[in-house]
Write a protein that holds these residues in place. Structure first.
Motif, short mmCIF file in Angstrom:
data_model
loop_
_atom_site.label_atom_id
_atom_site.label_comp_id
_atom_site.label_asym_id
_atom_site.label_seq_id
_atom_site.Cartn_x
_atom_site.Cartn_y
_atom_site.Cartn_z
N PHE A 1 -19.80 -11.75 -3.09
CA PHE A 1 -21.01 -11.43 -3.84
C PHE A 1 -20.72 -11.23 -5.33
N GLY A 2 -19.83 -12.07 -5.83
CA GLY A 2 -19.49 -12.02 -7.25
C GLY A 2 -19.35 -13.43 -7.80
N PRO A 3 -19.01 -13.56 -9.12
CA PRO A 3 -18.91 -14.88 -9.75
C PRO A 3 -17.57 -15.55 -9.43
N LEU A 4 -17.33 -15.82 -8.17
CA LEU A 4 -16.05 -16.34 -7.70
C LEU A 4 -16.28 -17.57 -6.83
N ALA A 5 -15.45 -18.59 -7.02
CA ALA A 5 -15.57 -19.76 -6.15
C ALA A 5 -14.20 -20.35 -5.87
N GLY A 6 -14.06 -20.94 -4.69
CA GLY A 6 -12.82 -21.60 -4.31
C GLY A 6 -13.06 -23.10 -4.12
N VAL A 7 -12.15 -23.90 -4.68
CA VAL A 7 -12.26 -25.35 -4.48
C VAL A 7 -11.39 -25.72 -3.28
N PHE B 1 -10.87 -20.73 -8.28
CA PHE B 1 -9.58 -20.94 -7.64
C PHE B 1 -9.50 -22.36 -7.09
N THR B 2 -8.34 -23.00 -7.28
CA THR B 2 -8.11 -24.31 -6.67
C THR B 2 -7.02 -24.16 -5.62
N GLU B 3 -6.72 -25.26 -4.94
CA GLU B 3 -5.69 -25.27 -3.87
C GLU B 3 -6.00 -24.21 -2.81
N THR B 4 -7.26 -24.02 -2.51
CA THR B 4 -7.60 -23.07 -1.44
C THR B 4 -7.90 -23.85 -0.16
N THR B 5 -7.77 -23.17 0.97
CA THR B 5 -8.14 -23.81 2.23
C THR B 5 -9.28 -23.02 2.86
N LEU C 1 -16.51 -24.75 -2.88
CA LEU C 1 -16.73 -26.07 -3.47
C LEU C 1 -15.83 -27.05 -2.73
N VAL C 2 -16.44 -27.87 -1.90
CA VAL C 2 -15.69 -28.76 -1.00
C VAL C 2 -15.68 -30.15 -1.64
#
Ligand code: UN1
Length: 479
Positions: free
Chosen positions: A382-388, A367-371, A287-288
């Protein structure tokens, strides 16, 4: 316990070994025991397909239409029952399961009509007195290897065009979810299709899949699954110059700009990242988000995630069903752990959930604060996971969106026509979604990606014929 056999040369054939199909919402519930074909049975299926293909390839468009229309009509008539079976074996919610079955029925209807539209071209020669015709012929015997995450739709979008264009088929569904393919085979067995044209060979990729891929009489293989398997498969098929079509992973970006409608963006992100338990190659896992909307977006996401009901796929009101099995559950957990180690901040979820039934329940994780360079944002879980991923502006968002080895879908949420148009033109992806989730596609238009996501021609829509037919150019001296 019910045992389900393979379907080879018009007969139901038992195997020495079977594999249990387990309901991921309730691991005490066994859907059935499914036969595991051995190499000899696969070879028999190829021989049957090879013998049956020429006559089917010479059948009329009306015959093909009738067979495909029968299959599509029965799938649609049984959508509730088949949708329930799909949700039971795969773990997506019942509305998603029924929706997928409807999609499969519509796919057969679409390709029934495509069988009537196989035309050719008449082209004047550059030389005098010569006429040229181009026509399409069937490819021959095709191997179709399908994943567990769309156990009805993906077999359908490979089998339907294969049959519509006169090919003979070996379908190898994923071991984890073969029930939908078995039912598809059972419907096909009553459709009027001549024996040997369609064969169901269930079992392991290492046994059944490899035998199909390396068989000299299989003219092409269409595969949906992981990049690792796809790469090996393509290399083996190239060695014997067979045709190959691969649909593999994704690490799809959903860009959210400052001017986005927050509600539209949150709906797209929740659906794209977490519905179907995130088990879609089209899932929005990155999520950008531009900095002006970042905090509001994260807060609204967390609020929505708190309200999501993770439970039995078949229970009314469930938003997110279980993970498919223990191995995938552990893989998801290892990516959650990885995101933490890499410095990501867990904004919500990520823990195993206890429910009334004993299933693989995982709270969707944000997850936030990801690069973008973190492994968590490079590899498909392939799971219910996302990084912002926080970015300054549109230009940086586009650069981050494109900075991946995949290229299946790319989404953007914005109210700016300028940015939406620019993104449509410059996203390096096979499919672009504006103000929509990256996942959830129509059945009558081409599907596929770029870079590490896809290899070969497009699936679905009128483009499907590029894989399932060969072009012949005929020159005739007129006089
Ligand atoms: C969809 O998002 O509607 O395996 C389809 C997959 C894809 C299909 C996605 N091949 O997830």
């Amino acid at each position: 316990m019910n045992t389900f056999d393979n379907y080879i040369n018009g007969e139901w054939v038992a195997s020495a070994h079977t594999s249990k199909n387990i309901n991921p919402s309730d691991i005490t519930d066994v859907v059935g025991e499914y036969a595991q074909a051995d190499a000899e049975q696969v070879n028999n299926a190829v021989a049957a397909a090879k013998a049956a293909q020429p006559a089917w390839g010479a059948s009329t468009p009306q015959q093909r239409f009738d067979v495909l229309d029968f299959i599509g009509s029965e799938i649609l008539a049984r959508k509730d029952e088949l949708g329930r079976l799909l949700s039971r074996e795969e773990g997506k919610t019942l509305p998603e399961g029924i929706g997928e079955v409807v999609r499969a029925g519509n796919i057969f209807k679409f390709f029934a009509a495509e069988a009537l539209r196989v035309g050719g071209e008449h082209i004047p020669s550059v030389r005098p007195g010569i006429e040229i015709d181009t026509m399409r012929e069937s490819l021959g015997v095709v191997g179709l290897i399908t994943p567990w995450n769309f156990p009805m739709a993906i077999p359908s979008w490979k089998v339907a065009p294969a049959l519509a264009f006169g090919n003979a088929v070996l379908l190898k569904p994923a071991e984890l979810a073969p029930a939908c393919s078995w039912n598809l085979a059972e419907i096909i067995s009553r459709s009027g299709l001549p024996k040997g044209v369609f064969n169901l060979v269930m079992g392991k990729g290492s046994a059944v899949g490899n035998t199909i891929v390396n068989h000299p009489d299989v003219a092409g293989v269409s595969f949906t699954g992981s990049v690792e398997v796809g790469r090996t498969l393509a290399a083996n098929l190239a060695k014997r110059l067979a045709r190959v079509q691969l649909e593999m992973g994704g690490k799809n970006p959903l860009v959210v700009l400052d001017d986005a409608d927050l509600n539209v963006a949150v709906n797209a992100a929740i659906n794209g990242a977490f519905f179907s338990t995130g088990q879609r190659c089209t899932a929005s896992s990155r999520l950008v988000v531009t900095e002006g909307i970042h905090d509001r977006f994260v807060q609204a996401m967390v609020e929505r995630m708190k309200a999501l009901k993770v439970d039995d796929a078949l229970a009314p009101g469930t938003d997110i069903g279980p993970v498919i099995d223990g191995a995938q559950f552990m893989k998801d957990e290892s990516y959650i752990e990885l995101a933490r180690r890499e410095g990501g901040k867990l904004a919500f979820g990520g823990e195993r959930l206890k429910r009334e039934k004993n299933g693989w329940y995982l709270a969707p994780a944000l997850f936030t604060e990801t690069t973008n360079t973190m492994r968590f944002n490079c590899e498909e879980a392939f799971g219910p996971l996302a990084g912002v991923i926080r970015v300054k502006n549109y230009d940086e968002a586009l650069a981050v969106a494109n900075d991946t080895e995949f290229g299946l879908c790319a989404g953007i949420c914005t109210t700016s026509l300028k940015h939406a148009t620019h993104f449509k033109r410059n996203a390096q992806a096979g499919m672009v979604m504006v103000n929509l989730p990256t996942a959830g596609v129509d059945y009558h238009v081409p599907f596929g990606g770029r870079k590490g996501s896809s290899y070969g021609t497009r699936e679905q829509g009128s483009y499907a014929k590029e894989f399932y037919t060969v072009v012949k150019t005929c020159y005739v001296a007129a006089g």
